[in-house]
Design a protein around this motif. Sequence first.
Motif, PDB file in Angstrom:
ATOM      1  N   PRO A 360      63.801  -3.349  28.858  1.00 21.93           N
ATOM      2  CA  PRO A 360      64.872  -2.353  28.783  1.00 21.93           C
ATOM      3  C   PRO A 360      64.687  -1.297  27.713  1.00 21.93           C
ATOM      4  O   PRO A 360      65.482  -0.366  27.622  1.00 21.93           O
ATOM      5  CB  PRO A 360      66.104  -3.210  28.476  1.00 21.93           C
ATOM      6  N   LEU A 460      68.488  -5.427  36.039  1.00 21.45           N
ATOM      7  CA  LEU A 460      69.416  -4.305  35.970  1.00 21.45           C
ATOM      8  C   LEU A 460      70.857  -4.766  36.108  1.00 21.45           C
ATOM      9  O   LEU A 460      71.739  -4.304  35.379  1.00 21.45           O
ATOM     10  CB  LEU A 460      69.077  -3.279  37.060  1.00 21.45           C
ATOM     11  N   THR A 464      73.790  -4.082  33.371  1.00 19.05           N
ATOM     12  CA  THR A 464      75.001  -3.350  33.763  1.00 19.05           C
ATOM     13  C   THR A 464      76.237  -4.189  33.495  1.00 19.05           C
ATOM     14  O   THR A 464      77.265  -3.678  33.036  1.00 19.05           O
ATOM     15  CB  THR A 464      74.916  -2.962  35.248  1.00 19.05           C
ATOM     16  N   ASP A 548      59.029   2.120  32.033  1.00 10.97           N
ATOM     17  CA  ASP A 548      60.372   1.924  32.552  1.00 10.97           C
ATOM     18  C   ASP A 548      61.311   2.952  31.943  1.00 10.97           C
ATOM     19  O   ASP A 548      61.237   3.232  30.740  1.00 10.97           O
ATOM     20  CB  ASP A 548      60.899   0.525  32.205  1.00 10.97           C
ATOM     21  N   TRP A 550      65.532   3.822  31.768  1.00 14.06           N
ATOM     22  CA  TRP A 550      66.864   3.251  32.026  1.00 14.06           C
ATOM     23  C   TRP A 550      67.950   4.215  31.567  1.00 14.06           C
ATOM     24  O   TRP A 550      67.777   4.952  30.603  1.00 14.06           O
ATOM     25  CB  TRP A 550      67.071   1.954  31.244  1.00 14.06           C
ATOM     26  N   GLY A 561      74.419   1.307  36.133  1.00 20.01           N
ATOM     27  CA  GLY A 561      73.094   1.190  35.539  1.00 20.01           C
ATOM     28  C   GLY A 561      72.048   1.750  36.485  1.00 20.01           C
ATOM     29  O   GLY A 561      72.126   1.555  37.702  1.00 20.01           O
ATOM     30  N   TRP A 563      67.717   2.239  36.896  1.00 23.48           N
ATOM     31  CA  TRP A 563      66.349   1.956  36.436  1.00 23.48           C
ATOM     32  C   TRP A 563      65.369   2.723  37.298  1.00 23.48           C
ATOM     33  O   TRP A 563      65.567   2.860  38.517  1.00 23.48           O
ATOM     34  CB  TRP A 563      66.027   0.465  36.529  1.00 23.48           C
ATOM     35  N   GLY A 577      64.302   7.596  29.796  1.00 21.42           N
ATOM     36  CA  GLY A 577      65.644   7.268  30.251  1.00 21.42           C
ATOM     37  C   GLY A 577      66.596   8.436  30.233  1.00 21.42           C
ATOM     38  O   GLY A 577      67.534   8.495  31.037  1.00 21.42           O
ATOM     39  N   PRO A 581      66.601   9.027  35.073  1.00 21.34           N
ATOM     40  CA  PRO A 581      67.669   8.016  35.186  1.00 21.34           C
ATOM     41  C   PRO A 581      69.034   8.556  34.775  1.00 21.34           C
ATOM     42  O   PRO A 581      70.042   8.290  35.445  1.00 21.34           O
ATOM     43  CB  PRO A 581      67.188   6.898  34.256  1.00 21.34           C
TER      44      PRO A 581
END
Length: 710
Positions: A360, A460, A464, A548, A550, A561, A563, A577, A581
């Motif tokens: 994350p 995820l 969330t 990743d 987020w 949320g 991803w 992020g 996102p």
Amino acid sequence: MAAASSPSPTRRSRKRLVTSLKVLALAVLAGLIGTFIAVMIAVASLPGYDELKLSPNGQSIRVLAADGTQIVNMGPAPGQWIPFDAIPHVMADAMIAVEDRRFYAHPGIDPIGMARSAKYAWERRGTGRRLQGASTITQQITRNIFLTNSYTAGRKIREIILAMAMEWKFSKRQILELYLNRVYFGGGAYGIDAASRKFYGHPGTQLSLGESAILAGLVKAPSNYSPSADAQAAVDRARVVLGVMRDAGKISYTEQAQTDPADVKLAPEPKRNSVRYFTDWALAQLDTLIDETTAPIDVYTTLDLGMQRDADNAVRQNTPEGLQAALVSIDRDGAVRAMVGGRDYVSSIYNRATQAERQPGSAFKLFVYLAALESGMTPSTPVVDEPVTIDGWSPRNSSRRFSGQIDLRTAFAFSINTIAAKLGQQVGFDTVADMARRFGITTPINTHPAMVLGSSNVRLIDMTRAFASVGNGGVAVTPFGILRVVQQGTQEVLYEHRADTPRVLVAPQVAAQMTDLLQTAVNTGTARAAQIGRPVAGKTGTTSSNKDGWFLGFSSGLTTGVWMGRDDAKAVGGLQGGRAPASAFAAFMRAAVANRPDPGFQTDVTLPEWQLEPDEEAYFGEPDQNFAGDNAAAPAPTDLAPAAPGVPTDAAPDQGDDQPAPEPAAPALDQQWLDGVLTRGDRPDRPDRAPRADRLPRRERTPQDERPNP
């Protein structure tokens, strides 16, 4: 007169053995007589063959949205009944070879197969391994029509008796015809005609050897070997079936060699939107909510079709080419209103919202700061941004500089890594891990120092849920997808959701302070793309090397949320992020909360109108590698001299982030200035916003502030 001699021990033993054998023989005879009587009673109670042909295939499940609109009907797929003489012989041979090789020789049960199953059960006792089945084709069709799949001794005895009754009353041809027209092949397809039309696009009377091998291989585990879900698994299983057919003498070696299941052409799947990600997740919970039933049922869910369309659009329009994405949105009571598990359900049924486990990044700092606030700190608690080394690990800030003394709010607003590391060390890394588990993280969490920057994999939906619990004042929010289950026809309510007993995770003031910090992260940094014209609290997350991205946040009682990344976890240039996102979050939330009241937050604050959050986590070494305590401490670069106290030099813009162009030099960003702007009233729409020339300009960037390219 001499006394009679007593029997010898040998004679006594022989007499006891004879007696035991007589008792055993009588017991066996009684069992056979009892079984015969039970079978005859069952024969008398069995319906006629024409009636069996008309009995329904499988269970019909109608799934409805929260407003009662039908989402999908999970009932059996229609197919034509194929008489035995019209069934392709390769299909019948394939099924007999793989499912019941002694079909034409046994009386409904296979004593040899039962003995083999008992042998495996004895050899594998205590190992937890799955036992080898011994059900014949007759037993399978009996279970399909008359019984359930629950495994109990009573059900197994009834199955055996009914199977023998079926063999007594009907011919082998009739039983095989019934089986091939009733067996389940997955995807709602019952019978070879429905399966052939679904997978190949033609009637079941035209099945080839390769096609038959694929279908015969499905029966063992339709969800695992479905060609539409896993084509390679279906092909591999079909090759096993061909080998079994050759061993059984049903095909020759030449026929086996000339048949390649990989050459079988599949019919294109009809297009389905992402609602199937939600229904797959929700319906999997039925087994724990209601008793097993074959009656048709209606399942009322929490899904909001309008929000689901908005989620589809947000993901489709904001996900960069070549990436996967997932979105889940949870209401304040835990009802899941929208779920997108990937860009295309047809090409991949893998649900990245509920199944994928990814790092994350800085979004994990939620738990670090929750633990710090619970320990007695406040957003105004002073902290010192300075070099730190913990067990050989040295986190760095993306600007490669340090800000000296600042407060907790500033540290969170600018996502300063050294402060997160120091907080984790101060409250204890075990405490941070416990906080994450308390808020619903179900995946394993390591307690190495690097964990504060999000080095443990999470789901995820779990993240969330954690943010939703903060938005709910620190009271646990448990996601659910089913409101009630009703039996069709009788309208008997089989299940109805009831709210859980409120479970407080942290004190209300801790949740309020965390919401304060989360507002800061949205209103003053790279997450400005997540602003929707009303108060939003949330946090970005980007893993090192940009694998990743987020964004998680809440507004107006709805927590969402998002991803994005690649399934193979390869680095993606520019993925952060605060970009795609956050944009997807905003696109969804603007529409989703448009008609909801805007209650605001308990901690309304005016935040700095710019934030320079170093969203990409910086490590000495890869963060997605497990931290090793014996790693050598990285040498501190010589240009990392601390800045003047109170000036968060880590606020340099993230290179490549969506930021306005630099402006002329500004007054020093000291603590007094920051405290001043944080105490003004909340102005989400900024009606009194002065022209840019009259506002406090951003300090001028210098070459030293530039973050090196990762």
